[in-house]
Scaffold this active site. Structure first.
Site, PDB file in Angstrom:
ATOM      1  N   CYS A 192      68.568  38.699  16.837  1.00 51.69           N
ATOM      2  CA  CYS A 192      68.076  38.081  17.885  1.00 51.69           C
ATOM      3  C   CYS A 192      68.921  37.726  19.037  1.00 51.69           C
ATOM      4  O   CYS A 192      68.758  38.489  20.208  1.00 51.69           O
ATOM      5  CB  CYS A 192      67.817  36.565  17.263  1.00 51.69           C
ATOM      6  N   GLU A 213      72.871  37.396  18.577  1.00 46.25           N
ATOM      7  CA  GLU A 213      74.071  37.136  18.025  1.00 46.25           C
ATOM      8  C   GLU A 213      75.043  37.996  18.439  1.00 46.25           C
ATOM      9  O   GLU A 213      75.013  39.236  18.180  1.00 46.25           O
ATOM     10  CB  GLU A 213      74.195  37.071  16.492  1.00 46.25           C
TER      11      GLU A 213
END
Length: 846
Positions: free
Chosen positions: A433, A435
């Site tokens: 997502c 990170e």
């Protein structure tokens, strides 16, 4: 003029795209059968050798499939956009869903009867042998209770592989798999036979050699299949394409790539084999423009058009990868999300701008394919060319939810704060997502858990209880609080308790993966596994982290601010009155929505009354001393509808109309900042079995919808079981002072501390971004937010009417792609409650 527009895709790309959009996702059984056969044959061998033999069995026997019109080949499944099953991680949930997976609310898959029969036979071997069962055996009853109550879940890695890694694609493009084998042999020659770890290292090295020889054979099988198809192909053009595919697959990835086409094919074999080895998602290609550009620059024989078509074909292949999850997890990851994050731009290790020609080709590929995958990201810093940012904003306003944008000025120092060197931090890529991590040197364990901060608030309100069960530490009941400081004392005790159990759960799963599912194919492409002689799962990477993520920050912050303001400062209500209203869900049916869609009509009535009242005041002037209650009596209007208590309704209106996070109000925003810091600082106290540190993130995937169902009514006016705010975004519909105010609020959070990533969604009306002026305003908003030290932002550029039309007639909107959380998805395949959550987000304009 700034605007350039995007060219049209080729006919081939359109055909391949249609194949993806029209595909019916299937569950297939071949991998499950093969891995089961292998494990039966290798009883008694060390775990790493069993995994190597399993890889060998799969690479040598998985069906070889070349789809029509493909230029880049290598398929995980026979059917497009389908999935294999990996029973070594977990299996029982699959069997329970044999009859329901095709009709479930989120991400349905078809399981043919014959496939179910084959899987059922394979599953008979696995009781007591999976990573999930081992992890569960390590967990304390208290930790299991926390998960059952919806405080957190580690189901992501509990049920499947970890993934969430970016391997060294560049090494394979340069040296090939033969180069890996040579590196392994060299390491074996240098082993110290007096070192007691020699025995395990030798097993590890032997496993790598077995795995990579099988991986070479996997590519050669595609060369053979391409030649077989060419022999019967009557179309001369396609025949030539198939013969070239055969040449490519004979060459790469066994050896280094000699040109851009071979580099593209080699890249895809790496990506697809990573998916085949493990069921982990978020296997992210990382900085594609950095390792691919040298091959484009050196290739003097390729046209720009054909090079672009190859990149477009890779984008299509990334959409061919799919994954099934259990029914509950499918709701949290709604939209067939696989999270293959690929990035462009940013800096070089020595701090210069890294933008190149491939960076722009990646944007063109997104515009040409208009599909949910990959999760395309760009890095922005002070040296980012304006042209690059404008082009990214042009892509964003197409309405695909990409690119997500990341701020080097925050992420690089955040990684340095975690012990990453400056050069490695400058090389960061995005995983899954949102990170950030240093590519091919990190086992980040991002997305390690969903942590429901709003649930902890709910539990604190009830003295540590969930219902009648004392789940957390005993703390004073809400009615005993004399100040907001007493709330914080209780909240911190609950937070410390639940984070401790979160860390325990994550570490149990971590240990299980190391013991039962070390991954030799992955490990050889992550530094320094070969040098250290151990797998990624056993701590072979240079940097090791565990990254659980929180959601419900804005809900909690707004609730605490509203409680402090109305109970302790302004004394509008007592703490007992608020507690009673919360327990009664403000007098409304559980599941009721607010606003115009509320089945309880009192809010809509109140709006009408307010308009009448304002009209009366306007006519009579300031001397009018009629108040609202008098007006209601005069008109015969009741305070509330039949289903709502008048006292509760008044409290609801009071709390719901309080100032909220997302409007650039320091007094409000600093409460959310404090809540986020409490969570982050608690998380970073813990370490993992691989010798690394826990680091917090603040992003939800789409768990804010699913896990909102576990949270009761909150002091901010949110009703029980409704969705929570997504990521670090303000609550839906509450950021009412424009996009800049919302961004300023989010930038006040301490993003440096949330080094596992933060996620901000904004939704713009397409009209707000139209033309050169709209594009310039758009880019200026991004620059301003990043100057204020925001970490990440992504945009949906779509109007409410389009989304509502897609809900009513999904067949006409198959190609409508939206940003859900840290990923995009076809809007029409999302569960309705996730669709509703996206529709409810504030539509921003300038």
């Amino acid at each position: 003029m700034i605007e350039k527009g995007f060219s049209k895709p080729t006919a081939r790309v359109e055909k391949l795209k249609r194949m993806i959009l029209d595909a019916t996702p299937y569950v297939e059984s071949e991998r499950a059968v093969l891995v089961t056969e292998s494990y039966k044959e290798t009883e008694g061998l060390p775990p790493i050798m069993r995994r190597a033999k399993a890889d060998e069995k799969i690479f040598n026997n998985l069906p070889v499939t070349i789809r029509d019109d493909e230029l880049i080949v290598g398929a995980i499944t026979k059917h497009p956009r389908s999935t294999e099953i990996c029973p070594e991680f977990s299996y029982d949930w699959v069997e329970k869903e044999f009859d329901t997976m095709a009709t479930r609310m989120a991400d349905p898959f078809v399981i043919p009867k014959e496939t179910a029969k084959e899987l059922h036979e394979a599953f008979k071997y696995w009781p007591g042998k999976t990573t999930s069962e081992l992890a569960s055996s390590y967990m304390s009853p208290e930790t299991k209770d926390c998960q059952a109550a919806g405080v957190f879940t580690v189901g992501n890695y509990f049920y499947g592989g970890v993934g969430h890694v970016c391997v060294d694609y560049g090494k394979i493009l340069e040296k090939g798999f033969r180069g890996v084998i040579a590196e392994v042999v060299d390491a074996m020659m240098k082993m110290d036979l007096s070192d007691p770890s020699y025995i395990k290292k030798q097993q590890f090295y032997n496993a790598l050699i077995i795995t990579y020889n099988a991986a070479i054979n996997f590519a050669h099988r595609y060369a053979d299949e391409a030649r077989r198809l060419a022999a019967s192909e009557t179309n001369a053009t396609r025949k030539a394409e198939l013969l070239q595919i055969a040449v490519n697959c004979d060459r790469v990835p066994e050896n280094g790539a000699r040109n851009f086409y071979e580099a593209c094919q080699s890249f895809w074999f790496i990506q697809s084999m990573m998916q085949i080895e493990s069921s982990g998602h978020s296997i992210s290609p990382g900085r594609f423009d950095q390792y691919m550009y040298p091959y484009l620059a050196a290739d003097k024989n390729i046209s720009k058009e054909f090079a672009q078509e190859l990149v477009d074909c890779i984008w299509i292949k990334l959409n061919d990868v799919n994954k099934t999850r259990d029914e509950v997890s499918a709701q949290a990851f709604a939209g067939y999300a696989v999270f293959q994050n690929i990035g462009a731009g940013g800096q070089t290790p020595d701090g210069l701008d890294a933008t190149n020609e491939v960076s722009y080709m990646m944007m063109d590929a997104c515009a040409h394919t208009k599909l949910p995958a990959p999760s395309f990201s760009i890095r922005v810093w002070q040296g980012t060319p304006d042209e690059f940012l404008y082009r990214a904003c042009e892509l964003a306003r197409i309405g695909l939810g990409v690119p997500a944008m990341y701020n080097d000025e925050v992420i690089i120092p955040a990684l340095e704060n975690r012990g990453v060197s400056l050069e490695d931090a400058r090389e960061y890529c995005i995983i899954g997502c949102v990170e950030p991590q240093c590519p091919h040197k990190t086992e980040g364990w991002h997305d390690a858990a969903f942590f429901n901060v709003a649930k902890v608030l709910d539990i604190t309100i009830h003295g540590g209880k969930v219902g009648d069960k004392q789940l957390g530490p005993v703390v004073p009941d809400m009615c005993e609080w004399k100040s907001i400081d007493e709330f914080y004392d209780a909240f911190k005790k609950e937070m410390a308790y639940f984070v401790q159990h979160l860390a325990e759960a994550d570490n149990c799963v971590d240990l299980a993966h190391a013991e039962r599912c070390p991954l030799p194919f992955q490990s050889a492409m992550v530094d320094d596994c070969i040098k250290r002689g151990k797998s990624v799962q056993e701590g072979g990477a240079i940097y090791n982290f565990t990254g659980p993520q929180a959601f419900g920050i804005a809900d909690s912050g707004d609730s605490i601010y509203a409680m402090d303001k109305h109970v302790f400062k302004d004394k509008d209500i007592t703490i007992a009155q608020l507690k009673e209203a919360l327990d009664a869900n403000y007098g409304r049916p559980v599941g009721a929505k607010t606003g115009a869609e509320d089945p309880c009509s009192s809010t809509a009535d109140a709006l009408t009354e307010q308009k009448i009242y304002e009209a009366v005041k306007k006519v009579l002037g300031n001397s009018c001393n009629i108040d609202m209650s008098d007006l209601q009596k005069m008109c015969g209007v009741k305070d509330t509808c039949a289903s709502c208590s008048g006292d509760y309704e008044n409290i609801y209106r009071l709390m719901d109309n309080t100032e909220c996070f997302g409007n650039d109000i320091d007094e409000v925003d600093m409460v959310s900042r404090k809540i986020a810091r409490i969570y982050c600082e608690e998380v970073q106290k813990y370490t993992n079995p691989r010798g690394g540190q826990f680091q917090a993130g603040v992003y939800p995937v789409s768990a804010n919808v699913l896990f909102g169902k576990d949270v009761g009514a909150l002091p901010d006016g949110r009703l029980a079981k409704l969705p929570l705010a997504d990521g670090v975004s303000p609550r839906q519909g509450k950021d009412v002072k424009g996009p800049t105010a919302a961004l300023n609020s989010v930038a006040k959070l301490d993003h440096f501390l949330a080094s596992n990533g933060t996620l901000l969604n904004q939704k713009f009306l397409p009209s707000a971004l139209a033309g050169d002026t709209g594009l310039q305003n758009f880019a200026s908003v991004v620059r301003s937010y990043f100057d204020h030290k925001g970490m990440h932002v992504q945009f949906n550029v779509v109007d409410r009417e389009t989304l509502l039309a897609a809900q009513k007639d999904p067949d006409k909107y198959k190609d409508l792609v939206v940003r859900v959380a840290g990923y995009s998805a076809q809007f029409v395949v999302l569960a309705k409650e996730v669709q509703d959550d996206i529709i409810s987000r504030t539509e921003q304009t300038f």
